[in-house]
Design an enzyme around this catalytic site. Structure first.
Site, PDB file in Angstrom:
ATOM      1  N   MET A   1       4.983  -7.136 -10.148  1.00 12.57           N
ATOM      2  CA  MET A   1       3.534  -7.247 -11.227  1.00 12.57           C
ATOM      3  C   MET A   1       3.137  -6.052 -12.471  1.00 12.57           C
ATOM      4  O   MET A   1       2.150  -6.254 -12.991  1.00 12.57           O
ATOM      5  CB  MET A   1       2.916  -6.695  -9.643  1.00 12.57           C
ATOM      6  CG  MET A   1       2.935  -8.168  -8.834  1.00 12.57           C
ATOM      7  SD  MET A   1       2.445  -9.366  -8.754  1.00 12.57           S
ATOM      8  CE  MET A   1       0.691  -9.450  -8.493  1.00 12.57           C
TER       9      MET A   1
ATOM     10  N   GLU B   1       6.241  -0.921  -2.042  1.00  8.41           N
ATOM     11  CA  GLU B   1       4.644  -1.968  -0.696  1.00  8.41           C
ATOM     12  C   GLU B   1       5.837  -0.744  -0.561  1.00  8.41           C
ATOM     13  O   GLU B   1       6.560  -1.469   0.880  1.00  8.41           O
ATOM     14  CB  GLU B   1       4.956  -3.413  -0.366  1.00  8.41           C
ATOM     15  CG  GLU B   1       3.245  -3.643   0.576  1.00  8.41           C
ATOM     16  CD  GLU B   1       2.483  -3.521  -0.763  1.00  8.41           C
ATOM     17  OE1 GLU B   1       2.143  -3.098  -1.524  1.00  8.41           O
ATOM     18  OE2 GLU B   1       1.515  -4.451   0.264  1.00  8.41           O
TER      19      GLU B   1
ATOM     20  N   SER C   1      -0.122  -5.938  -1.862  1.00  7.06           N
ATOM     21  CA  SER C   1      -1.042  -7.204  -0.738  1.00  7.06           C
ATOM     22  C   SER C   1      -1.355  -6.859   0.654  1.00  7.06           C
ATOM     23  O   SER C   1      -2.108  -7.698   0.439  1.00  7.06           O
ATOM     24  CB  SER C   1       0.024  -8.353  -1.647  1.00  7.06           C
ATOM     25  OG  SER C   1       1.181  -7.676  -1.316  1.00  7.06           O
TER      26      SER C   1
ATOM     27  N   VAL D   1       3.676  -0.137  -7.378  1.00  8.64           N
ATOM     28  CA  VAL D   1       5.229   0.644  -6.874  1.00  8.64           C
ATOM     29  C   VAL D   1       5.502  -0.055  -5.920  1.00  8.64           C
ATOM     30  O   VAL D   1       4.506  -0.827  -5.553  1.00  8.64           O
ATOM     31  CB  VAL D   1       4.718   2.075  -7.123  1.00  8.64           C
ATOM     32  CG1 VAL D   1       4.430   3.350  -8.014  1.00  8.64           C
ATOM     33  CG2 VAL D   1       4.575   2.659  -5.846  1.00  8.64           C
TER      34      VAL D   1
ATOM     35  N   HIS E   1      -6.277  -6.761  -6.474  1.00 10.80           N
ATOM     36  CA  HIS E   1      -5.568  -7.744  -6.007  1.00 10.80           C
ATOM     37  C   HIS E   1      -5.001  -8.222  -7.398  1.00 10.80           C
ATOM     38  O   HIS E   1      -5.612  -9.737  -6.628  1.00 10.80           O
ATOM     39  CB  HIS E   1      -5.567  -8.061  -4.702  1.00 10.80           C
ATOM     40  CG  HIS E   1      -4.368  -8.355  -4.096  1.00 10.80           C
ATOM     41  ND1 HIS E   1      -4.122  -9.435  -2.759  1.00 10.80           N
ATOM     42  CD2 HIS E   1      -3.132  -8.587  -4.258  1.00 10.80           C
ATOM     43  CE1 HIS E   1      -3.418 -10.535  -2.521  1.00 10.80           C
ATOM     44  NE2 HIS E   1      -2.122  -9.299  -2.867  1.00 10.80           N
TER      45      HIS E   1
ATOM     46  N   LYS F   1       3.797   5.462  -2.324  1.00 10.07           N
ATOM     47  CA  LYS F   1       2.738   5.202  -2.139  1.00 10.07           C
ATOM     48  C   LYS F   1       1.460   6.171  -2.292  1.00 10.07           C
ATOM     49  O   LYS F   1       0.869   6.696  -3.541  1.00 10.07           O
ATOM     50  CB  LYS F   1       1.607   4.026  -2.243  1.00 10.07           C
ATOM     51  CG  LYS F   1       2.377   2.671  -1.872  1.00 10.07           C
ATOM     52  CD  LYS F   1       0.830   1.195  -2.450  1.00 10.07           C
ATOM     53  CE  LYS F   1       1.694   0.217  -2.342  1.00 10.07           C
ATOM     54  NZ  LYS F   1       1.771  -0.365  -3.539  1.00 10.07           N
TER      55      LYS F   1
ATOM     56  N   ASP G   1       6.766   3.594 -15.476  1.00 13.53           N
ATOM     57  CA  ASP G   1       8.475   3.483 -13.890  1.00 13.53           C
ATOM     58  C   ASP G   1       8.766   5.063 -14.157  1.00 13.53           C
ATOM     59  O   ASP G   1       8.336   6.009 -14.706  1.00 13.53           O
ATOM     60  CB  ASP G   1       8.618   1.854 -14.156  1.00 13.53           C
ATOM     61  CG  ASP G   1       9.654   1.309 -13.228  1.00 13.53           C
ATOM     62  OD1 ASP G   1      10.140   2.017 -12.113  1.00 13.53           O
ATOM     63  OD2 ASP G   1       8.556   0.929 -12.936  1.00 13.53           O
TER      64      ASP G   1
END
Ligand code: NAD
Length: 736
Positions: A337, A415, A442, A413, A463, A420, A356
């Site tokens: 994403m 899920e 999401s 990053v 989102h 997070k 990253d």
């Protein structure tokens, strides 16, 4: 004579240059006033003996966007009011309104003097139809020239002579294809098809049009001469018969007969080519009146044109906050994403820092943009210079300090709540207090994630959907503490990258995924009942969904569905997930290792290309199959649309989505909810809440409580309300 929207200048050779340039508009569009003025200009041209011919062009960078569809919306409202007072007169008024442009253009082409359209840029819909009523067309070779008849995309069709003149100018097959797909033509393609006679350098456009007139342009159209034959041949010829049998089949395959506008194009051309143009135009006017009075046209224009534009222009943006001019956007997490978000952001000309865990991972994220740029150059969609400029805007690094000065940081990053949290703290250690922080999660509620932030008022969900460069929707999710500044910045960002936002309150699955899960769950129910998988997929497509639920589940990944169900059980309890839903995904993932497209086996098998995917035959053994004739196909179609629409209604009842425009547009752009309906809420309003409640109750009696109409729906049915009435998106504006 002077006009508000046009200038008319006649030169020494008697050639009048009519320039369309509407004040205070960035693009020319047809309004009532424009049509009245054009009418007067035709009279002036006829009356002025000094004028020998006319060049019609635009004073803007584009030619014209066509009809102002908000005018159509106003017309719909007028007709609705009239229907209550005098139904017969309402139809008559609609018929007259539907023919206004038609007969104006007919007047132009029969005025006795030649007109040449000089097309300098985008030329759409009613403008393309006007150019076809002119006696010749010249186009500039600029890349910005796009000629098209896109009406079918908003549920209508070219009803100002388009269906009659296009197949009289070019091959019938090409004409049908252009109108039923609504696709654009470049200037050179238009010339190759015979729609324009010359393509010239932009600076020579008007001169070339005048030159053409000097050489002599016939003021009588070919179809007004005796013995005229359409370039594609007569309908009752071997060619015509072959074409229309195939065209009917293709239309059925592409539209499943859900779009009255597309069907009317075939009818208008088929019937119209058999009669003189005046009769053809009357036939078209009748079909246009009919299509305009369908629920589909009304709902599609409202959602796909009016609402989409309003949301894109910031209908939900809080007032009084200065617009953000983005100097830098940070993206943390350069995976699937994050890499896509970096690309669309740089494409909008915004500098991006893409972070990253290490340089290699960040570079890998940037390589996604490199690949897209390469593909764009090889297809001629972008130049090498533009591609390089885009890539230069993306800085790939593991160094968080590069985020300093960003107006917005988007986290994408893994899920995972723990990761997070760490990443949020690392980001907030370097960004200034003014930076807005967005999460692309999401599934994790924004209010919970905002607890990791020192500034939860500046924390928001943004989102995206995959693939990011193709999907036009972005859900903007508000946490409990999110303040207006964060909403404004998020909406400015979505506008900058030219996507459409919907603003949604926090909930598990937000809006789109809640609806999508209903869609997939219904297919699990059907499998369990023994409905053959091919019927499940086809019923969804016949209902108007672009992708069947099993194919969609494969794209999303079945193991992701599994993880989401597991998380739901852990957070909300076993009773919130149907046992057989869990059993199906559990079996597919853990027993059979069928994860979806990602490992080439899911509900479908994915053989190596060029072979096509096909439904996995083993599904038949998992679930004892009914015979096709034991299944009510119409009911399968209804179940898909009703279960999704019910979920959309629940989100409105719970205050998750507050504006029906967002529920509609979100459902179409987010997961392709049958566009002919105008969206999940328009589907309910379109049939009437009372009828919808009756249908849901009938389905609930057969297929379970998830079809039970909610208290809101029952209340609305009793009161005879609609969603657009009860949740009137314009009530603030109307009250002001
Ligand atoms: P992904 O696994 O492809 O990418 C995640 C990236 O985050 C990886 O490159 C990983 O190296 C990086 N990362 C992990 N820990 C990090 C750290 N501490 N610092 C910096 N980078 C770190 O996942 P994805 O599919 O791109 O999903 C990312 C987010 O987007 C998730 O929150 C997911 O729910 C959400 N999302 C995914 C989709 C989808 O279709 N995949 C759609 C919408 C939203």
């Amino acid at each position: 004579m002077s006009y508000k929207n046009f200038t008319v200048e006649t030169d020494a050779d008697g050639l009048a240059l009519v320039t369309w340039d509407m004040p205070e508009k960035s693009m020319n569009v047809f309004t009532m006033e424009v049509m009245d003025e054009l009418d007067a200009i035709i009279d002036q041209v006829v009356a002025d003996a000094a004028i020998k011919g006319v060049v019609f062009t635009s004073g803007k960078s584009s030619f014209s966007g066509g009809a102002d569809l908000t005018m159509l919306k106003a017309m719909f409202t007028m007709i609705e009011e009239e229907k209550v007072k005098d139904p017969a007169n309402a139809t008559k008024k609609l018929f007259d309104a539907a023919g206004r442009m038609t007969w104006l253009y007919r007047k132009l082409e029969t005025c006795g003097k030649p007109w040449v359209a000089a097309i300098n840029g985008t030329c759409m819909g009613g403008a393309t139809e006007l150019s076809m009523a002119c006696h010749a067309r010249v186009a500039s070779n600029s890349k910005s020239v796009k000629i098209g008849l896109p009406e079918v995309k908003v549920g209508i069709f070219p009803g100002a002579g388009g269906t009659q003149r296009l197949p009289r100018l070019i091959n019938t097959q090409d004409a049908l294809q252009i109108m039923t797909t609504g696709s654009d033509l470049s200037a050179s393609r238009a010339k190759a098809l015979g729609l324009v006679s010359e393509v010239v350098e932009p600076e020579n456009l008007v001169a070339a049009a005048k030159e053409l007139l000097k050489k002599g342009v016939d003021a009588v159209q070919p179809w007004d001469k005796k013995g005229f034959k359409a370039p594609g041949g007569a309908i009752w010829s071997p060619n015509g018969i072959q074409l229309f049998s195939a065209a009917n089949a293709i239309l059925r395959r592409e539209t499943n007969m859900n779009y009255p506008g597309a069907l009317a194009i075939l009818k208008c051309v088929y019937e119209g080519l058999q009669v003189p143009i005046d009769t053809g135009l009357r036939i078209e006017q009748r079909y246009f009146t009919h299509v305009l009075s369908t629920t589909q046209a009304f709902s599609m224009i409202r959602s796909l044109f009016v609402s989409m534009q309003e949301l894109g222009k910031g209908a939900r943006r809080p007032a009084g906050i200065a617009p953000t001019k983005f100097k830098k956007v940070g993206i943390v997490g350069a995976g699937f994403m994050g890499a896509g978000i970096a690309y669309v952001t740089a494409k909008a000309g915004i500098p991006v820092v893409l972070i990253d865990r290490d340089q290699a991972a960040a570079d890998k994220g940037k390589s996604y943009s490199e690949d897209l740029v390469k593909a764009g150059i090889s297809k001629g969609k972008t130049t090498k210079e533009q591609g390089e400029a885009l890539l230069n805007l993306i800085t790939a690094t593991p160094d968080y300090s590069a985020l300093e000065g960003a107006d917005l940081v988007i986290e994408a990053v893994f899920e995972d709540r723990g990761i997070k949290k760490t990443v949020t703290e690392q980001i907030e250690a370097v960004i200034p207090e003014t930076t807005i922080f967005a999460s692309n999660t999401s599934t994790l509620p924004i209010t919970g994630l905002a607890e990791n932030s020192k500034r939860p008022n500046q924390f928001i969900g943004v989102h995206f959907f995959s693939p990011v460069d193709k999907m036009m929707l972005v859900e903007v999710i508000l946490g409990e503490k999110t303040e207006d500044k964060a909403i404004a910045v998020a909406l400015d960002y979505v506008a900058a990258i030219k996507k459409t936002p919907i603003v949604v309150n926090d909930t598990r699955g937000f809006y789109v995924n809640r609806c999508v899960f209903r869609y997939m769950n219904e297919s699990y129910d059907m499998l369990q009942e023994g409905v053959p998988a091919i019927m499940i997929e086809n019923a969804a497509k016949f209902a108007g969904m672009p992708v069947g639920p099993l194919a969609l589940n494969d794209e999303v990944a079945i193991d992701l569905s599994y993880k989401i169900l597991k998380a739901q059980i852990a957070d909300l309890g076993e009773h919130t997930v149907e046992k057989h839903h869990m059993a199906i995904v559990d079996k597919m993932v853990n027993e059979l290792g069928r994860l979806g497209r990602k490992n080439q086996k899911g509900f479908y098998d994915y053989p190596p290309k060029p072979a096509k995917k096909s439904l996995w035959p083993g599904l038949k053994d998992l679930f004892p199959q009914k015979k096709a004739e034991e299944v009510d196909f119409e009911e399968l179609k209804q179940r898909f649309l009703v279960t999704i629409a019910l979920e959309a209604a629940r989100t409105m009842e719970e205050g998750i989505v507050t504006d029906p425009r967002e529920a509609d547009v979100g459902s179409i752009l987010g997961f392709g909810f049958a566009p002919w309906t105008g969206g999940a809420i328009s589907y309910i309003d379109g049939m009437g809440v009372k009828a919808f409640v009756a249908l849901a109750e009938a389905l609930a009696a057969k297929y379970g409580a998830h079809f039970k109409p909610t208290p809101l729906l029952l209340d609305m049915a009793a009161k005879g309300e609609t969603f657009y009435g009860r949740f009137d998106p314009y009530r603030v504006a109307n009250a002001a």
